[in-house]
Scaffold this motif. Sequence first.
Motif, PDB file in Angstrom:
ATOM      1  N   LEU A 150       0.835  -1.204   0.000  1.00  0.00           N
ATOM      2  CA  LEU A 150       0.000   0.000   0.000  1.00  0.00           C
ATOM      3  C   LEU A 150       0.866   1.250   0.000  1.00  0.00           C
ATOM      4  O   LEU A 150       0.668   2.165   0.793  1.00  0.00           O
ATOM      5  CB  LEU A 150      -0.940  -0.021   1.208  1.00  0.00           C
ATOM      6  CG  LEU A 150      -2.189   0.856   1.156  1.00  0.00           C
ATOM      7  CD1 LEU A 150      -3.084   0.467  -0.008  1.00  0.00           C
ATOM      8  CD2 LEU A 150      -2.966   0.768   2.464  1.00  0.00           C
ATOM      9  N   GLY A 151       1.839   1.289  -0.911  1.00  0.00           N
ATOM     10  CA  GLY A 151       2.635   2.493  -1.090  1.00  0.00           C
ATOM     11  C   GLY A 151       1.914   3.486  -1.981  1.00  0.00           C
ATOM     12  O   GLY A 151       0.682   3.490  -2.059  1.00  0.00           O
ATOM     13  N   ASN A 152       2.677   4.311  -2.682  1.00  0.00           N
ATOM     14  CA  ASN A 152       2.071   5.337  -3.523  1.00  0.00           C
ATOM     15  C   ASN A 152       1.154   4.731  -4.578  1.00  0.00           C
ATOM     16  O   ASN A 152       0.004   5.148  -4.758  1.00  0.00           O
ATOM     17  CB  ASN A 152       3.172   6.166  -4.197  1.00  0.00           C
ATOM     18  CG  ASN A 152       2.614   7.258  -5.079  1.00  0.00           C
ATOM     19  OD1 ASN A 152       1.809   8.081  -4.645  1.00  0.00           O
ATOM     20  ND2 ASN A 152       3.024   7.284  -6.334  1.00  0.00           N
ATOM     21  N   ALA A 170      -5.771  -4.581   2.952  1.00  0.00           N
ATOM     22  CA  ALA A 170      -4.372  -4.493   2.522  1.00  0.00           C
ATOM     23  C   ALA A 170      -3.458  -5.176   3.528  1.00  0.00           C
ATOM     24  O   ALA A 170      -3.797  -5.311   4.720  1.00  0.00           O
ATOM     25  CB  ALA A 170      -3.960  -3.029   2.349  1.00  0.00           C
ATOM     26  N   TRP A 171      -2.306  -5.605   3.019  1.00  0.00           N
ATOM     27  CA  TRP A 171      -1.248  -6.144   3.868  1.00  0.00           C
ATOM     28  C   TRP A 171       0.085  -5.928   3.180  1.00  0.00           C
ATOM     29  O   TRP A 171       0.206  -6.015   1.958  1.00  0.00           O
ATOM     30  CB  TRP A 171      -1.424  -7.649   4.105  1.00  0.00           C
ATOM     31  CG  TRP A 171      -0.296  -8.231   4.916  1.00  0.00           C
ATOM     32  CD1 TRP A 171      -0.193  -8.279   6.273  1.00  0.00           C
ATOM     33  CD2 TRP A 171       0.914  -8.826   4.409  1.00  0.00           C
ATOM     34  NE1 TRP A 171       0.993  -8.854   6.649  1.00  0.00           N
ATOM     35  CE2 TRP A 171       1.689  -9.203   5.519  1.00  0.00           C
ATOM     36  CE3 TRP A 171       1.403  -9.053   3.126  1.00  0.00           C
ATOM     37  CZ2 TRP A 171       2.943  -9.810   5.383  1.00  0.00           C
ATOM     38  CZ3 TRP A 171       2.657  -9.651   2.979  1.00  0.00           C
ATOM     39  CH2 TRP A 171       3.411 -10.036   4.105  1.00  0.00           C
ATOM     40  N   SER A 172       1.091  -5.626   3.967  1.00  0.00           N
ATOM     41  CA  SER A 172       2.496  -5.753   3.582  1.00  0.00           C
ATOM     42  C   SER A 172       3.273  -5.863   4.875  1.00  0.00           C
ATOM     43  O   SER A 172       2.739  -5.657   5.970  1.00  0.00           O
ATOM     44  CB  SER A 172       2.984  -4.585   2.722  1.00  0.00           C
ATOM     45  OG  SER A 172       2.961  -3.377   3.452  1.00  0.00           O
ATOM     46  N   GLN A 173       4.536  -6.172   4.785  1.00  0.00           N
ATOM     47  CA  GLN A 173       5.294  -6.513   5.978  1.00  0.00           C
ATOM     48  C   GLN A 173       5.415  -5.369   6.979  1.00  0.00           C
ATOM     49  O   GLN A 173       5.497  -5.602   8.189  1.00  0.00           O
ATOM     50  CB  GLN A 173       6.673  -7.034   5.564  1.00  0.00           C
ATOM     51  CG  GLN A 173       6.579  -8.432   4.948  1.00  0.00           C
ATOM     52  CD  GLN A 173       7.716  -8.735   4.004  1.00  0.00           C
ATOM     53  OE1 GLN A 173       8.172  -7.863   3.262  1.00  0.00           O
ATOM     54  NE2 GLN A 173       8.172  -9.979   3.973  1.00  0.00           N
ATOM     55  N   ASN A 174       5.415  -4.128   6.510  1.00  0.00           N
ATOM     56  CA  ASN A 174       5.577  -2.995   7.429  1.00  0.00           C
ATOM     57  C   ASN A 174       4.338  -2.102   7.520  1.00  0.00           C
ATOM     58  O   ASN A 174       4.399  -1.034   8.111  1.00  0.00           O
ATOM     59  CB  ASN A 174       6.777  -2.139   6.987  1.00  0.00           C
ATOM     60  CG  ASN A 174       8.091  -2.895   7.087  1.00  0.00           C
ATOM     61  OD1 ASN A 174       8.315  -3.630   8.041  1.00  0.00           O
ATOM     62  ND2 ASN A 174       8.953  -2.731   6.092  1.00  0.00           N
ATOM     63  N   LEU A 175       3.236  -2.544   6.950  1.00  0.00           N
ATOM     64  CA  LEU A 175       2.033  -1.717   6.942  1.00  0.00           C
ATOM     65  C   LEU A 175       1.419  -1.634   8.335  1.00  0.00           C
ATOM     66  O   LEU A 175       1.316  -2.638   9.043  1.00  0.00           O
ATOM     67  CB  LEU A 175       1.017  -2.293   5.954  1.00  0.00           C
ATOM     68  CG  LEU A 175      -0.262  -1.487   5.741  1.00  0.00           C
ATOM     69  CD1 LEU A 175       0.047  -0.117   5.151  1.00  0.00           C
ATOM     70  CD2 LEU A 175      -1.217  -2.264   4.839  1.00  0.00           C
TER      71      LEU A 175
END
Length: 315
Positions: A150-152, A170-175
Amino acid sequence: MRVAILDDYQDVALQAADWSPVPATIDVFREPLGDEDAVVSALQPYDVLVTMRERTALPESALGRLPNLRLIVVTGNRNKAIDIAACAGLGITVSGTGPLTEGGTAELTWALILAAAKRLPAELASVRAGGWTSQLGTTLTRKTLGVLGLGNLGSRVAAIGNAFGMRVVAWSQNLTEERAAEAGATLVGKDELFAASDVLTIHLVLSDRTRGLVGEPELRLMKPDAWLVNTSRGPICDEDALLQACRERWIAGAALDVYDREPLPADHPLRTLDNVLATPHIGYVTEETYTSWYRDAVENIVAFAGGSPIRVRHS
């Protein structure tokens, strides 16, 4: 001075900018050059290379065999295919260009999602063949959009999902929960992301920790009527597992703009599966982006020839 413009697949480089200020002979390569030996053989005469994203790899082993090379212009804000650290050791200047023009890849992502949901390839083929309709499409409103990264770019895609009335997770390792909420999404666990999504779209940078992040276990979690969309980098998803998932219908299908090997080999099975929508890595291929990049490339070459390089990249 001799300049080579590489991988101008669309044959637009010389029209996208005014190259007349460049004090050099300019040659344009419109097809992939091939393996490393072929790349070295073709590029040995050139002092300057203008690359197009990551289409041609230039590792240290190739750079060391290009004795005339003094400047590489890279397009975009990163290029994993060129060993920039090796360039420094070999005395090769690397100059960048402006970033991607906003919107291109996010717009393509949604073009692929909509084409999959509305069964556009089959419907277009039906009309061209004299028919009228062949399949039922899917309504996206109230469906779940899963955003992996979920970056730019992922945030842009999420915003459009919200506009369609979708539930966005959403998911990501540092979200974090806060960052997800700012983008109009709900943070969930990785397994839930794959299990809950009706459309799962990938928006991560390729790195050691994201390579192969989407593999057989993740694909088997997905619904049988869910679509996987990848407009980021091919190796983020295990290609063999994805092929099996599409062949055996673990998922409805895949909509792809990126692949492990590009251009995609002519005999690659992804070209033949009826539940794969495949485009030739065109997320960044827009008139606005090319005009910006090639204009900057001209400025970089002129500045370098004048002894004052600009937009120098060190990583």
